[in-house]
Design a protein around this motif. Sequence first.
Motif, PDB file in Angstrom:
ATOM      1  N   PRO A  13       4.379   1.880   0.781  1.00 32.22           N
ATOM      2  CA  PRO A  13       5.402   1.132   0.038  1.00 32.22           C
ATOM      3  C   PRO A  13       5.804  -0.154   0.772  1.00 32.22           C
ATOM      4  CG  PRO A  13       6.029   3.448   0.302  1.00 32.22           C
ATOM      5  CD  PRO A  13       4.841   3.216   1.177  1.00 32.22           C
ATOM      6  N   VAL A  14       6.243  -1.143   0.007  1.00 27.99           N
ATOM      7  CA  VAL A  14       6.704  -2.409   0.574  1.00 27.99           C
ATOM      8  C   VAL A  14       7.995  -2.166   1.360  1.00 27.99           C
ATOM      9  CG1 VAL A  14       7.309  -4.797   0.029  1.00 27.99           C
ATOM     10  CG2 VAL A  14       5.834  -3.504  -1.517  1.00 27.99           C
ATOM     11  N   LYS A  15       8.129  -2.827   2.489  1.00 26.49           N
ATOM     12  CA  LYS A  15       9.381  -2.726   3.247  1.00 26.49           C
ATOM     13  C   LYS A  15      10.316  -3.843   2.789  1.00 26.49           C
ATOM     14  CE  LYS A  15       7.305  -0.924   7.531  1.00 26.49           C
ATOM     15  NZ  LYS A  15       7.734   0.459   7.688  1.00 26.49           N
ATOM     16  N   VAL A  16      11.376  -3.464   2.094  1.00 26.25           N
ATOM     17  CA  VAL A  16      12.386  -4.425   1.658  1.00 26.25           C
ATOM     18  C   VAL A  16      13.682  -4.021   2.343  1.00 26.25           C
ATOM     19  CG1 VAL A  16      13.548  -5.475  -0.320  1.00 26.25           C
ATOM     20  CG2 VAL A  16      11.237  -4.559  -0.577  1.00 26.25           C
ATOM     21  N   ASP A  17      14.067  -4.738   3.401  1.00 22.48           N
ATOM     22  CA  ASP A  17      15.249  -4.299   4.138  1.00 22.48           C
ATOM     23  C   ASP A  17      16.210  -5.446   4.434  1.00 22.48           C
ATOM     24  OD1 ASP A  17      13.795  -5.631   6.065  1.00 22.48           O
ATOM     25  OD2 ASP A  17      13.243  -3.842   7.207  1.00 22.48           O
ATOM     26  N   ASN A  18      15.960  -6.590   3.787  1.00 25.43           N
ATOM     27  CA  ASN A  18      16.860  -7.739   3.973  1.00 25.43           C
ATOM     28  C   ASN A  18      16.686  -8.640   2.764  1.00 25.43           C
ATOM     29  OD1 ASN A  18      15.038 -10.266   4.707  1.00 25.43           O
ATOM     30  ND2 ASN A  18      14.098  -8.446   5.589  1.00 25.43           N
ATOM     31  N   ASP A  19      17.541  -9.657   2.631  1.00 29.38           N
ATOM     32  CA  ASP A  19      17.510 -10.495   1.429  1.00 29.38           C
ATOM     33  C   ASP A  19      16.491 -11.621   1.493  1.00 29.38           C
ATOM     34  OD1 ASP A  19      19.516  -9.002   0.395  1.00 29.38           O
ATOM     35  OD2 ASP A  19      21.133 -10.354   1.048  1.00 29.38           O
ATOM     36  N   LEU A  20      15.922 -11.875   2.668  1.00 25.38           N
ATOM     37  CA  LEU A  20      15.163 -13.106   2.811  1.00 25.38           C
ATOM     38  C   LEU A  20      13.658 -12.943   2.671  1.00 25.38           C
ATOM     39  CD1 LEU A  20      17.231 -14.829   5.626  1.00 25.38           C
ATOM     40  CD2 LEU A  20      17.376 -15.121   3.150  1.00 25.38           C
ATOM     41  N   TYR A  21      13.102 -11.890   3.243  1.00 19.46           N
ATOM     42  CA  TYR A  21      11.655 -11.721   3.066  1.00 19.46           C
ATOM     43  C   TYR A  21      11.263 -10.256   3.104  1.00 19.46           C
ATOM     44  CZ  TYR A  21      10.455 -11.222   8.132  1.00 19.46           C
ATOM     45  OH  TYR A  21      10.305 -10.806   9.432  1.00 19.46           O
ATOM     46  N   VAL A  22      10.087  -9.982   2.528  1.00 16.40           N
ATOM     47  CA  VAL A  22       9.616  -8.603   2.454  1.00 16.40           C
ATOM     48  C   VAL A  22       8.363  -8.458   3.311  1.00 16.40           C
ATOM     49  CG1 VAL A  22      10.486  -8.378   0.099  1.00 16.40           C
ATOM     50  CG2 VAL A  22       8.077  -8.961   0.488  1.00 16.40           C
ATOM     51  N   ARG A  23       8.100  -7.218   3.718  1.00 17.73           N
ATOM     52  CA  ARG A  23       6.901  -6.935   4.501  1.00 17.73           C
ATOM     53  C   ARG A  23       6.076  -5.902   3.737  1.00 17.73           C
ATOM     54  NH1 ARG A  23       8.974  -4.792   9.808  1.00 17.73           N
ATOM     55  NH2 ARG A  23      10.677  -3.997   8.507  1.00 17.73           N
ATOM     56  N   ASP A  24       4.967  -6.361   3.188  1.00 15.24           N
ATOM     57  CA  ASP A  24       4.109  -5.490   2.384  1.00 15.24           C
ATOM     58  C   ASP A  24       2.864  -5.179   3.207  1.00 15.24           C
ATOM     59  OD1 ASP A  24       2.687  -4.147   0.522  1.00 15.24           O
ATOM     60  OD2 ASP A  24       2.681  -5.738  -0.991  1.00 15.24           O
ATOM     61  N   TYR A  25       3.004  -4.204   4.094  1.00 13.11           N
ATOM     62  CA  TYR A  25       1.924  -3.948   5.049  1.00 13.11           C
ATOM     63  C   TYR A  25       0.695  -3.306   4.415  1.00 13.11           C
ATOM     64  CZ  TYR A  25       5.027  -5.477   8.799  1.00 13.11           C
ATOM     65  OH  TYR A  25       5.832  -6.226   9.612  1.00 13.11           O
ATOM     66  N   ALA A  26       0.774  -2.978   3.129  1.00 14.01           N
ATOM     67  CA  ALA A  26      -0.444  -2.568   2.424  1.00 14.01           C
ATOM     68  C   ALA A  26      -1.419  -3.742   2.336  1.00 14.01           C
ATOM     69  CB  ALA A  26      -0.099  -2.071   1.023  1.00 14.01           C
ATOM     70  N   LYS A  27      -0.894  -4.945   2.578  1.00 12.09           N
ATOM     71  CA  LYS A  27      -1.727  -6.158   2.517  1.00 12.09           C
ATOM     72  C   LYS A  27      -2.059  -6.691   3.904  1.00 12.09           C
ATOM     73  CE  LYS A  27       0.021  -7.891  -1.896  1.00 12.09           C
ATOM     74  NZ  LYS A  27       0.956  -8.871  -2.491  1.00 12.09           N
ATOM     75  N   CYS A  28      -1.744  -5.937   4.931  1.00 11.96           N
ATOM     76  CA  CYS A  28      -1.896  -6.457   6.289  1.00 11.96           C
ATOM     77  C   CYS A  28      -3.300  -6.197   6.830  1.00 11.96           C
ATOM     78  CB  CYS A  28      -0.861  -5.803   7.202  1.00 11.96           C
ATOM     79  SG  CYS A  28      -1.069  -6.272   8.919  1.00 11.96           S
ATOM     80  N   VAL A  29      -3.956  -7.270   7.269  1.00 16.29           N
ATOM     81  CA  VAL A  29      -5.286  -7.131   7.863  1.00 16.29           C
ATOM     82  C   VAL A  29      -5.222  -7.053   9.389  1.00 16.29           C
ATOM     83  CG1 VAL A  29      -6.509  -8.253   5.978  1.00 16.29           C
ATOM     84  CG2 VAL A  29      -5.621  -9.639   7.871  1.00 16.29           C
ATOM     85  N   LEU A  30      -4.029  -7.004   9.929  1.00 14.74           N
ATOM     86  CA  LEU A  30      -3.819  -6.915  11.372  1.00 14.74           C
ATOM     87  C   LEU A  30      -4.479  -8.082  12.115  1.00 14.74           C
ATOM     88  CD1 LEU A  30      -2.167  -4.476  12.437  1.00 14.74           C
ATOM     89  CD2 LEU A  30      -4.206  -3.796  13.657  1.00 14.74           C
ATOM     90  N   CYS A  31      -4.141  -9.288  11.662  1.00 12.82           N
ATOM     91  CA  CYS A  31      -4.730 -10.473  12.282  1.00 12.82           C
ATOM     92  C   CYS A  31      -3.948 -10.926  13.514  1.00 12.82           C
ATOM     93  CB  CYS A  31      -4.801 -11.605  11.273  1.00 12.82           C
ATOM     94  SG  CYS A  31      -3.178 -12.278  10.881  1.00 12.82           S
TER      95      CYS A  31
END
Lengths: 325, 625
Positions: free
Chosen positions: A166-184
């Motif tokens: 699931p997407v990490k939504v924990d603040n109003d400014l930006y989200v972290r969708d680590y399902a899309k993370c290629v670990l660059c």
Amino acid sequence: MTTLVRIERPVRAPKAQVALTIDGQSVTADEGTTILAACRSLGIEIPTLCFLETLRPVNVCRLCVVEVEGARVLAPSCSRAIEAGMVVRTKSPRVVLARRLVLEFLASSVDLSTTPGMAELLAEYGCQPERFGPPAPQALAGERDAAIAGHHAPPDPAFAATVAQPVKVDNDLYVRDYAKCVLCYKCVEACGPDHQNTFAIAVAGRGFNARISTELAVPLPDSACVYCGNCIAVCPTGALMASAEFEMRAAGTWDESAQTTTDTICPYCGVGCTLSLHVQDNTIVKATSPLENGITLGNLCIKGRFGWQFVQGPRRGASGGDGRG
Amino acid sequence: MDIKLLDAAPSNDERAAVDAVLGAPTSAWDGGARGTGDDSHVAFGGRAMREQRHRLVPALQALQARVGWISEGGLSYVCERLHVPPAEAWGVATFYALLATSPRPRRVVHVCDDVGCRSKGAKAVLSAMVGVSPAIAHEPSGDHVHLDADRAGWMHSPCLGLCDQAPAALVTEAGAVPTERLLGHVTPESARALLDGAAPGDDATAVTLLPQRGDPSLVLLKRVGVVDPTSLSAYRAAGGYEALTKAIAMGPEAVIREVTASKLVGRGGAAFPTGRKWEAVRTQRATPHYLVCNADESEPGTFKDRVLLTGDPFAIVESMTIAAYATGCTKGFVYLRAEYPLAATRLQHAIDAARTAGLLGADILGGGFSFDIEIRRGAGAYICGEETALFESIEGKRGEPRSKPPFPVEVGVFGKPTVVNNVETLANVLPIVLHGGDAFAKTGTAGSTGTRLFCLSGAVAKPGVYELPFGASLRSLLAAAGASPRLRAVLLGGAAGTFLRADEIDLPLSLEGARAANTTLGSGVVMAFDDEEDLVDIVLRVAAFFRDESCGQCVPCRVGTVRQEEALHRLARGKSRGGASTEIALLEEVGVAMRDASICGLGQTAYAAVESAVKRLGLFGGGAA
Ligand SMILES: Cc1cc2nc3c(=O)[nH]c(=O)nc-3n(C[C@H](O)[C@H](O)[C@H](O)COP(=O)(O)O)c2cc1C
Ligand code: SF4
Ligand code: SF4
Ligand code: SF4
Ligand code: FES
Ligand code: FES
């Protein structure tokens, strides 16, 4: 009597020139040039994912590999320096196979739907990521964050493992969708030693369970994050995304073809960072700074990156106020 | 750098454990009480603080050993003491398998289920454990289980380096006086008793299985099991420290000349000429130079370094001193795998005894050079045996290999020129100095000089470490070890090596002989399997090992090891996608991409054993046989 002494500027020795061959063409470049830069000077295109001009190369994605004659394994062109007499091949069968597999590995385990240029690249290399099997169901929230190094559940032959979560939504400014993370590693470098020096995030875990994380995976508001958004600026996949863009994409209203970009100067402080305002339907939808800007190198602070809502808030004076609201 | 700490305080035990490693804090700047020193007027930080980073792993290990896991308060205190951002410390703590970042029972039994133990009763031990308590971590039985601290828990473990006494288990118990024991010949009953709180008994490695004990032809093993490993005077009476005395009389250049003439090559796997490496470091202008003894020995099936370290620890201290003398190093590290507690004790004792006798420290033997050795314990990561990952680990970071070039001889640990050698490589330095490089090169073959240690395990009657001149045949070695007459396959060189069929064992055990037979001696593993063995199950375990141990840095290895394991499971369970030959072609592509495009040797060899299982053993419907 005063004698005026003329101070000569030290003359820097010109860099030694190194001659090599790339795809049969001879080329000469400064010592210390990367193979990638030498290729680009010849107009040879090499795909990259973890490389960015403004960051120290980590050479982890291995998309940019090339064949160096005489070497046992392929070399990452983004960081390997040229050497005299090197014979480089950028499109040999070994290179093409390795790149295709790297792309298939990523496409079969990560959501690349918002990675610019990825669909074209997957097509160009004839990738068939589905041959590894249908993607496994997404992990529960927090499941990947709790993985223990050196252990994994036995694979389910019906599925290909993925980093879906699931997407990490924990603040109003930006989200972290680590399902899309290629670990660059780009966000970690930008947050840490290369730019921001905040060190709010790091790579945690190991192997396929490696992930970008705050300490104990705490929500961003509990971490050291100062919301500069410099990690968003370097993320190549859209895993890190301003909430405004994320919400518009979710609503189906995000349309890059309808956007214009206007450069201006950030109004907040005396540094005067260059701001690029991305405008759609006469509304600012995103603020960035150009990577090639020598002052910002693409970086901003929370105010420049996120503090533009006031421009399109209720009309100044419309509420009969004094223009501050 | 400002650090935002976690909102949690350490317990008194945790604070004391960390202070025991780092010393008491000196001011509020590094975690002490406010107003204790000059801290209101002076800022302590910057470079001096950043240079403390290398103490991160020892500090985390202290927490682990005291309370059994790294709590929020403990982590925060370490970060405050060392000025490490908590996110970075978390990244390090979650990298190592033996550091727990969620609560764990104080006692944990780590049961080896790797290739050497599976066939030797490990499976029975594991089923006995399942009945008593659930596994910690993602195990076949299910999910995370947070157990109560007083009830012992258990976990699967990769090879513990005790395959000659399989099945093996490592018992760790946190406390004021922490316990670590490496146990051999574990039975379902003894394993259950351990979970019920029984005392773990003596460390299995106190007694060395040495089938050739007393054989006059032994060189590297001649003192093992014969000379008391805890006595410096016994070591000296057996000829110890003659080599160092001679080396100092010869001078550093002459030592390197002899090592070069001996044609000694590294025994850690890459077979690089040792003389060349030493010369390269000696001539580097940057200082200081560092020496690292690689004692991480985690290649499944390997246990020779353990035998040297527990059986002849002074020899390693002496040979390190000679190496340091020749290459201009003032400081040496031994990076010792966490799972060898007795080796740690014996080696530390040897270092301390040598220092007391003036054989380490300042002006050694009046030769005007100074050198000292520090042991760094691993924390459960095979990848930290890779030399550059090892440097990162010593520096207090995640064990992620660096891109080469630059090579360690130029840019090694702490960015300085570094000699890194395997334990067995170093052990060879003593005979080379004593008898000369030319004499050394007379043993073995033209291309592979000296003797080699082999780790015999599996379907053999007399498992243990064997020392043979290079060039002996694999068949004769297997015969000497009493290999099963129904031999079906041999794993040569470890999980990063290859399987051979029973009809392929006539190769000479030399570097060139192995190369000609398209295999590798690797770390000296010779693991035999007979027809009772489920070889498919063994190959699946190898694939799981690489997936577990990949550092995760580069895409080909991080995802490739997963895709490889998945394809093998599909084949093994008859659920292949598009037929076995399609799957085997897919395995080949995955394997070639891992080999060609991975950063380090782990990814580059992750397909080797699988490939040989398919092509040589004909498993999964592949190849010949
Ligand atoms: C994944 C991996 C694990 C390794 N593990 C070890 C090890 O446990 N011990 C060792 O001596 N060398 C190990 N090596 C080899 C080292 O990188 C290095 O080549 C060696 O320590 C050099 O010493 P030598 O020249 O004396 O062999 C490993 C290499 C790789 C790629
Ligand atoms: S927003 Fe800035 S401080 Fe926060 S994680 Fe991203 S780079 Fe780091
Ligand atoms: S979040 Fe983005 S920048 Fe960070 S590692 Fe993942 S893909 Fe790269
Ligand atoms: S090959 Fe594997 S272990 Fe080596 S750097 Fe890449 S991911 Fe890490
Ligand atoms: S772009 Fe070179 S390795 Fe990622
Ligand atoms: S100790 Fe179990 S396989 Fe080596």
